[in-house]
Design a protein around this motif. Structure first.
Motif, PDB file in Angstrom:
ATOM      1  N   LEU A 227       0.711  -1.331   0.039  1.00 39.37           N
ATOM      2  CA  LEU A 227       0.018   0.026   0.078  1.00 39.37           C
ATOM      3  C   LEU A 227       0.916   1.279   0.064  1.00 39.37           C
ATOM      4  CD1 LEU A 227      -3.109  -0.714   2.519  1.00 39.37           C
ATOM      5  CD2 LEU A 227      -3.127  -0.848   0.151  1.00 39.37           C
ATOM      6  N   ILE A 228       2.118   0.999   0.407  1.00 38.63           N
ATOM      7  CA  ILE A 228       2.989   2.254   0.496  1.00 38.63           C
ATOM      8  C   ILE A 228       3.354   2.783  -0.781  1.00 38.63           C
ATOM      9  CG2 ILE A 228       3.694   1.752   2.816  1.00 38.63           C
ATOM     10  CD1 ILE A 228       6.377   0.855   1.435  1.00 38.63           C
ATOM     11  N   PHE A 229       3.470   1.997  -1.920  1.00 41.75           N
ATOM     12  CA  PHE A 229       3.660   2.234  -3.152  1.00 41.75           C
ATOM     13  C   PHE A 229       2.601   3.090  -3.928  1.00 41.75           C
ATOM     14  CE2 PHE A 229       6.208  -1.468  -1.930  1.00 41.75           C
ATOM     15  CZ  PHE A 229       7.531  -0.920  -2.394  1.00 41.75           C
ATOM     16  N   PRO A 230       3.083   4.122  -4.853  1.00 41.12           N
ATOM     17  CA  PRO A 230       1.910   4.797  -5.534  1.00 41.12           C
ATOM     18  C   PRO A 230       1.561   4.004  -6.523  1.00 41.12           C
ATOM     19  CG  PRO A 230       4.105   5.624  -5.965  1.00 41.12           C
ATOM     20  CD  PRO A 230       4.399   4.588  -4.682  1.00 41.12           C
ATOM     21  N   GLU A 231       0.376   4.669  -6.903  1.00 43.75           N
ATOM     22  CA  GLU A 231      -0.219   3.947  -8.263  1.00 43.75           C
ATOM     23  C   GLU A 231       0.565   4.555  -9.624  1.00 43.75           C
ATOM     24  OE1 GLU A 231      -2.347   1.468  -8.788  1.00 43.75           O
ATOM     25  OE2 GLU A 231      -3.078   1.278  -6.763  1.00 43.75           O
ATOM     26  N   PRO A 232       0.648   3.942 -10.540  1.00 39.22           N
ATOM     27  CA  PRO A 232       1.478   4.376 -11.921  1.00 39.22           C
ATOM     28  C   PRO A 232       0.788   6.020 -12.162  1.00 39.22           C
ATOM     29  CG  PRO A 232       0.615   2.151 -12.170  1.00 39.22           C
ATOM     30  CD  PRO A 232       0.183   2.607 -11.090  1.00 39.22           C
ATOM     31  N   GLY A 233      -0.246   6.298 -11.922  1.00 34.81           N
ATOM     32  CA  GLY A 233      -0.892   7.507 -12.353  1.00 34.81           C
ATOM     33  C   GLY A 233      -0.495   8.343 -11.379  1.00 34.81           C
ATOM     34  N   GLU A 234       0.084   8.155 -10.120  1.00 40.62           N
ATOM     35  CA  GLU A 234       0.571   9.099  -9.217  1.00 40.62           C
ATOM     36  C   GLU A 234       1.868   9.418  -9.057  1.00 40.62           C
ATOM     37  OE1 GLU A 234      -0.790   7.258  -5.709  1.00 40.62           O
ATOM     38  OE2 GLU A 234      -2.687   7.357  -5.907  1.00 40.62           O
ATOM     39  N   ASN A 235       2.745   8.869 -10.132  1.00 39.71           N
ATOM     40  CA  ASN A 235       4.343   9.164 -10.268  1.00 39.71           C
ATOM     41  C   ASN A 235       4.630  10.401 -10.792  1.00 39.71           C
ATOM     42  OD1 ASN A 235       5.098   6.533  -9.060  1.00 39.71           O
ATOM     43  ND2 ASN A 235       5.039   5.505 -10.930  1.00 39.71           N
ATOM     44  N   ILE A 236       3.800  11.528 -10.508  1.00 41.86           N
ATOM     45  CA  ILE A 236       4.476  12.665 -10.640  1.00 41.86           C
ATOM     46  C   ILE A 236       4.903  13.572  -9.643  1.00 41.86           C
ATOM     47  CG2 ILE A 236       2.538  13.849 -10.265  1.00 41.86           C
ATOM     48  CD1 ILE A 236       2.613  15.444 -12.993  1.00 41.86           C
ATOM     49  N   GLN A 237       4.911  12.933  -8.402  1.00 39.77           N
ATOM     50  CA  GLN A 237       5.288  13.591  -7.407  1.00 39.77           C
ATOM     51  C   GLN A 237       6.718  13.379  -7.109  1.00 39.77           C
ATOM     52  OE1 GLN A 237       3.091  11.199  -4.400  1.00 39.77           O
ATOM     53  NE2 GLN A 237       4.195   9.609  -4.680  1.00 39.77           N
ATOM     54  N   VAL A 238       7.261  14.581  -6.252  1.00 42.04           N
ATOM     55  CA  VAL A 238       8.906  14.592  -6.082  1.00 42.04           C
ATOM     56  C   VAL A 238       9.051  13.546  -4.803  1.00 42.04           C
ATOM     57  CG1 VAL A 238      10.665  15.974  -4.912  1.00 42.04           C
ATOM     58  CG2 VAL A 238       8.994  16.794  -6.572  1.00 42.04           C
ATOM     59  N   ASN A 254       8.781  13.001 -12.697  1.00 44.85           N
ATOM     60  CA  ASN A 254       8.063  13.018 -14.091  1.00 44.85           C
ATOM     61  C   ASN A 254       7.371  14.214 -14.260  1.00 44.85           C
ATOM     62  OD1 ASN A 254       8.999  10.290 -14.652  1.00 44.85           O
ATOM     63  ND2 ASN A 254       7.706   9.501 -13.124  1.00 44.85           N
ATOM     64  N   THR A 255       7.434  14.659 -15.628  1.00 44.19           N
ATOM     65  CA  THR A 255       6.645  15.616 -15.957  1.00 44.19           C
ATOM     66  C   THR A 255       5.338  15.142 -16.396  1.00 44.19           C
ATOM     67  OG1 THR A 255       7.084  15.594 -18.457  1.00 44.19           O
ATOM     68  CG2 THR A 255       8.622  16.926 -17.253  1.00 44.19           C
ATOM     69  N   LYS A 256       4.206  15.818 -16.637  1.00 40.80           N
ATOM     70  CA  LYS A 256       2.946  15.531 -16.710  1.00 40.80           C
ATOM     71  C   LYS A 256       2.880  14.838 -17.996  1.00 40.80           C
ATOM     72  CE  LYS A 256      -1.984  16.835 -16.346  1.00 40.80           C
ATOM     73  NZ  LYS A 256      -3.041  18.136 -16.288  1.00 40.80           N
ATOM     74  N   LYS A 258       5.299  13.411 -19.960  1.00 37.39           N
ATOM     75  CA  LYS A 258       6.078  12.173 -19.846  1.00 37.39           C
ATOM     76  C   LYS A 258       5.214  10.983 -19.264  1.00 37.39           C
ATOM     77  CE  LYS A 258      10.997  13.800 -20.122  1.00 37.39           C
ATOM     78  NZ  LYS A 258      12.194  13.540 -19.414  1.00 37.39           N
ATOM     79  N   LEU A 259       4.456  11.410 -18.001  1.00 35.33           N
ATOM     80  CA  LEU A 259       3.637  10.577 -17.409  1.00 35.33           C
ATOM     81  C   LEU A 259       2.628   9.830 -18.322  1.00 35.33           C
ATOM     82  CD1 LEU A 259       3.261   8.651 -14.895  1.00 35.33           C
ATOM     83  CD2 LEU A 259       1.824  10.699 -14.038  1.00 35.33           C
ATOM     84  N   GLU A 260       1.967  10.847 -19.006  1.00 36.65           N
ATOM     85  CA  GLU A 260       0.921  10.516 -19.721  1.00 36.65           C
ATOM     86  C   GLU A 260       1.252   9.560 -20.923  1.00 36.65           C
ATOM     87  OE1 GLU A 260      -1.018  13.984 -20.986  1.00 36.65           O
ATOM     88  OE2 GLU A 260      -2.136  14.558 -19.109  1.00 36.65           O
ATOM     89  N   LYS A 261       2.564   9.964 -21.359  1.00 34.53           N
ATOM     90  CA  LYS A 261       2.991   9.009 -22.446  1.00 34.53           C
ATOM     91  C   LYS A 261       3.368   7.655 -22.047  1.00 34.53           C
ATOM     92  CE  LYS A 261       6.786   8.724 -25.976  1.00 34.53           C
ATOM     93  NZ  LYS A 261       7.933   9.437 -26.504  1.00 34.53           N
ATOM     94  N   HIS A 262       4.042   7.501 -20.834  1.00 32.54           N
ATOM     95  CA  HIS A 262       4.110   6.233 -20.254  1.00 32.54           C
ATOM     96  C   HIS A 262       3.087   5.508 -19.899  1.00 32.54           C
ATOM     97  CE1 HIS A 262       6.144   3.404 -17.245  1.00 32.54           C
ATOM     98  NE2 HIS A 262       4.954   3.572 -16.643  1.00 32.54           N
ATOM     99  N   LEU A 263       1.879   6.098 -19.440  1.00 30.56           N
ATOM    100  CA  LEU A 263       0.809   5.327 -18.985  1.00 30.56           C
ATOM    101  C   LEU A 263       0.251   4.871 -20.503  1.00 30.56           C
ATOM    102  CD1 LEU A 263      -0.650   7.641 -16.309  1.00 30.56           C
ATOM    103  CD2 LEU A 263       0.234   5.580 -15.974  1.00 30.56           C
TER     104      LEU A 263
END
Length: 307
Positions: A227-238, A254-256, A258-263
Motif C-alpha cells: 500500500l505504500i507504493f503509489p499507483e502508476p498515475g501518481e508518479n508525478i510527485q517529487v 516525471n513531467t505530466k 512524460k507520465l501520460e506517454k508512459h501510461l
C-alpha cells in the motif's frame, strides 16, 4: 612541512581569538572539514580579529550543525549572531531548524525572528518565577530523591515555560533552589539508585498466543505492505531532493507529459523487474528485492520481468 606547521599555528590562533578553548580548537584543526568550515564561518562573520567567547561558541555551533540545504542564508544568520540578536544555543537551534525547513527558498524576516525569539527579553525575575513553579510541581519527588533526581529534566521544564531563557542562568538558579530546599549533600545522595531487575522474556508459546490475539488489530499496512507504493498515475510527485553547494535544489520527477506517454504505453499497469546480476551469492537483500518486485506486480495485476 614547515609551511604546513605554520598554517596550523595560524589557524589555531584564529580559532583561539574567537574564544574557543585550546582543546576544542586543536580538535577542530585535526578534522579537516570542520577546520575549513570554521575558517569560512569566521571570515564570513568578519571576526578574524576576534570576538567574545559567547559569540565564538555560537559560531562553532553553526560550523558543526548548519544545514547544507540552506547555505545561501548563512551570512544572514551570522549577522544576527554578531549583533547579539541571537544570544544563546536555544535560539540558534530554533534558527537552524527554521532554515533547514526553508532550504534555499526565500522567507519572511518576521517569520524567522518569531521562530527563534529575536527581541524577546527574559528577565532574571521571569526565570526565577519559572524555577519556583517547576520546583513546586515536583517538590514531592525532589524531597524523596533529593540530589539523585534528574536535574536535566527540571531544567527542561523551566525551558518549556521560558524557551528563550539563558541556559546558564536557568541552571544556576535551579541549583541554588535545590540547595535552598535540600541543604548540603548527604552520603546517601551519592548512592546510585538500584535498578529493577528485568523481567524474563515470555516463552515462545506465550508470544504465539499474544500474536494470534492481536492479529485482529493489525492495520492495512501490516497486512498489505504494498500500500505504500503509489499507483502508476501518481508518479508525478517529487520523491527526493538533491542539494548543491550553490544553494540550488534539484527535485527530479516525471513531467505530466512524460507520465501520460508512459501510461499510454503501459496501459496504466505496474511493470517491475528483478535482475540477478552476477555479483556474488544470493543473500537476504536479494530475497527482499524479489519479494517486493514480484509481489507488487502480482498485487496490482501488472507484469514482472525476471532477467
Amino acid at each position: 612541512m614547515a609551511a604546513s606547521e605554520s598554517n596550523c599555528r595560524d589557524t589555531l590562533q584564529l580559532f583561539l581569538k574567537i574564544g574557543l578553548d585550546e582543546r576544542t580548537a586543536q580538535n577542530a584543526i585535526v578534522n579537516g572539514k570542520v577546520s575549513s568550515k570554521l575558517t569560512d564561518v569566521i571570515l564570513e562573520a568578519g571576526v578574524e580579529n576576534g570576538c567574545v567567547k559567547s559569540v565564538g561558541n555560537l559560531l562553532y555551533m553553526v560550523t558543526t550543525k548548519y544545514p547544507a540545504n540552506a547555505l545561501k542564508h548563512r551570512p544572514f544568520l551570522l549577522q544576527y549572531i554578531i549583533s547579539s540578536q541571537i544570544r544563546n544555543s536555544n535560539q540558534l537551534e530554533k534558527a537552524l531548524l527554521y532554515l533547514s525547513n526553508i532550504g534555499s527558498e526565500c522567507f519572511k524576516v518576521d517569520d524567522f525572528e518569531e521562530a527563534c525569539g529575536i527581541g524577546v527579553e527574559v528577565s532574571v525575575g521571569d526565570i526565577k518565577t519559572a524555577v519556583n513553579e517547576v520546583v513546586n510541581w515536583n517538590k514531592e519527588t525532589i524531597l524523596t530523591q533529593r540530589y539523585r533526581i534528574n536535574a536535566g529534566n527540571l531544567y527542561g521544564h523551566v525551558r518549556k515555560l521560558q524557551p528563550w531563557a539563558d541556559a546558564r542562568i536557568v541552571k544556576e538558579m535551579m541549583d541554588a533552589k535545590l540547595y535552598e530546599l535540600l541543604g548540603e549533600k548527604m552520603p546517601t545522595d551519592e548512592e546510585k539508585s538500584v535498578k529493577k531487575k528485568k523481567e524474563k522474556p515470555p516463552k515462545v508459546e506465550d508470544k504465539v498466543i499474544a500474536a494470534s490475539n492481536s492479529s485482529s488489530a493489525l492495520s492495512l499496512e501490516d497486512t498489505n505492505p504494498f500500500l505504500i507504493f503509489p499507483e502508476p498515475g501518481e508518479n508525478i510527485q517529487v520523491c527526493t531532493e538533491i542539494f548543491f553547494s550553490d544553494g540550488s535544489i534539484w527535485r527530479p520527477h516525471n513531467t505530466k507529459e512524460k507520465l501520460e506517454k508512459h501510461l499510454k504505453e503501459t496501459g496504466g499497469k505496474v511493470f517491475t523487474r528483478f535482475p540477478p546480476e552476477p555479483n556474488g551469492y544470493l543473500h537476504i537483500g536479494h530475497a527482499k528485492a524479489m519479494f517486493v518486485s514480484f509481489g507488487l506486480a502480482k498485487e496490482r495485476n501488472g507484469c514482472f520481468y525476471l532477467r
